[in-house]
Design an enzyme around this catalytic site. Sequence first.
Site, PDB file in Angstrom:
ATOM      1  N   TYR A  32      -9.780  -0.504   2.754  1.00 31.67           N
ATOM      2  CA  TYR A  32      -9.164  -0.433   4.072  1.00 31.67           C
ATOM      3  C   TYR A  32      -8.793   0.996   4.463  1.00 31.67           C
ATOM      4  O   TYR A  32      -8.502   1.826   3.607  1.00 31.67           O
ATOM      5  CB  TYR A  32      -7.887  -1.283   4.111  1.00 31.67           C
ATOM      6  CG  TYR A  32      -8.077  -2.565   4.885  1.00 31.67           C
ATOM      7  CD1 TYR A  32      -8.079  -2.567   6.273  1.00 31.67           C
ATOM      8  CD2 TYR A  32      -8.262  -3.769   4.232  1.00 31.67           C
ATOM      9  CE1 TYR A  32      -8.253  -3.739   6.980  1.00 31.67           C
ATOM     10  CE2 TYR A  32      -8.441  -4.954   4.946  1.00 31.67           C
ATOM     11  CZ  TYR A  32      -8.436  -4.926   6.312  1.00 31.67           C
ATOM     12  OH  TYR A  32      -8.610  -6.086   7.011  1.00 31.67           O
ATOM     13  N   ASP A  61       0.802  -1.223   0.000  1.00 37.52           N
ATOM     14  CA  ASP A  61       0.000   0.000   0.000  1.00 37.52           C
ATOM     15  C   ASP A  61       0.838   1.278   0.000  1.00 37.52           C
ATOM     16  O   ASP A  61       0.372   2.315  -0.470  1.00 37.52           O
ATOM     17  CB  ASP A  61      -0.965  -0.007   1.184  1.00 37.52           C
ATOM     18  CG  ASP A  61      -2.123  -0.972   0.957  1.00 37.52           C
ATOM     19  OD1 ASP A  61      -2.751  -0.884  -0.107  1.00 37.52           O
ATOM     20  OD2 ASP A  61      -2.379  -1.808   1.826  1.00 37.52           O
TER      21      ASP A  61
HETATM   22 NI    NI Z   1      -7.374  -7.280   7.459  1.00 37.42          NI
END
Ligand code: NI
Length: 627
Positions: free
Chosen positions: A364, A280
């Site tokens: 996320y 990420d």
């Molecule tokens: Ni997770």
Amino acid sequence: MRAVLVEAGRVGESTRFPSVLLLEPPKSEVRAFTDGALISRRAQAVLLDTATGAAAEAVVDLVAGALVDWRELAPGTGQPAVLFEEYDRSADLVRADPRWQAALRRRGVEDFSLAFVAPLSPGFFDHPEERGRRVLRALTFLRDHVEDSPWAHPVEGLLAKVDLISGEVISVVDEGDVPVPHEHGNFDAEHVGPARTTLKPIEITQPDGVSFTVEGNEVTWENWRFRVGFNAREGLTLHRVEFAENSGEHRPVINRASMAEMVVPYGDPAPWRYWISYFDAGEYLLGKNANSLKLGCDCLGVIHYFDAVVADDHSNPVTIPQAICMHEEDYGILWKHTNILTGATEVRRSRRLVVSFFATIGNYDYGFFWYFYLDGTIQLEAKATGIVFCGSAEPGTVSPYAAEIAPGLMAPVHQHLFCARLDMEVAGERNTVDEVDVVGIPIGPDNPYGNAFTTTVTPLTRESQAQRLADPARGRSWLIRNEDSRNRLGKPRAYQLVPNPGPTLLAQPEATVATRAAFATKHLWVTRHDDAERFPAGDYPNQNPGNDGLAVWTRADRELTEEDLVLWHVFGPTHVPRPEDWPVMPVDYSGFMLRPHGFCDRNPALDLPDGTASRAHCPPGQCACNH
Ligand code: NI
């Protein structure tokens, strides 16, 4: 930056900038820095020609306004990070593909406008059809309406692969005949119904304001002093972190600290999921995706915000207002003793300074919170929250690789492995790292009753040896000490890295992710400082075969005794998802502590005032405990 490159004739119609980062000035300049002095400022831009796929690195001297270095990126060394515009581009290409359209029609979907095509970094598998190409993979999710959360409606078994340069949809896999789960996954007030009314307010008041001062990006709080930075890739950075004992001189602890990389490998072998291993920071850029906390921070008390500036796809500056949040938090008891002979009690409250930011990458949300405590402790807490990434199956399906967390909704097992880069400078430039275990002693002449235990101290003297796993059964920690600076007991001043260990990378050593994310196979790496070694999976983890980063650099096996050292610490949750993680996941905490360990001469928080200030709000006679 952009102006210099335009001037130099390096920016064409199809040129984009996947990354623009300031380069750290040489350490000698940093150490000698005084306010007002000019420090060299250079920035590195990665340029991508979206028409040809050619990529290059440029270094610009921002003071002189000159292009000082230009390097074409060789094929096979990884792709530059994903551009924001490529999110839309990949989705548009997939939506227009007849094979994908047929796959949705087969599932009864005619309105493609509500399908969400997720732009996903592809990993690296050396598939012939991907060689030399800039690729994204796309999984598809449906929505019932534009505000509907797509993550609740995964289209199982449908995977498209896109060449971002040629615009070709390389392949469409369509193997699923599983119904798309229809239960919605929305969690706004409208969908969950009336909020409970039982919680009475807690108010944090700081009637006299805050205890910190901010000058430019320099923060001073109690015995701490440091500078706050921010970049598009790592987000928040801390610089020149110093601690003063008893208001004495400030001694350095860390030269620079950051969240340098992370990897999120999934443990499901299905053909449409085996490749998932998002980096990420290096593939999507944590800082470029940082939240503006104007829109939601919810910290209590008096907050100081810092804006951040990143570059957009065209290398134009973009300000993220209020990207960094800083405030003080009461933190219970710091120390206490009741004298059993006299009944007298001395107790002092703990307080911490919190510096944080949040980034949203797809489903996320990651918060990175640095805490500074009055006793010299530094803590990093990574907060993983947001929405668990799911596939689907017939309700009631049992899988070894995924948990059913809502009817028909399967959440694959996965890991979030963070790597903090800690460019240490404990009481000065030259440091040594010891591994410290606590071990029992076999019964023998020195230990006739079997009670004895002790510590073993193993210096990590070379890079080949300084690739370590934590060992909770031995209470393993690492001491960073400085032989040139001694405490009142004549011992080297030191800080202790206290891990909070979980599993390291669970993929097999032969898996490509194990080479690409080799950093995640150990809890600790120690390297000799090198300006070029910034990111533990290398500068270009996107589609990188694994030819850069910690495992490659440490082949040099540099000597580590009394040197300028960087610690790379890996931690993070391994997720076996729960029903309670749906439809939005309560924060999962992970992180580590750095504690002074002989850095000070004694408890550095003896001079705290007693709890009078915190008792002031209690009705007389009703609060004597300070808790
Ligand atoms: Ni997770």
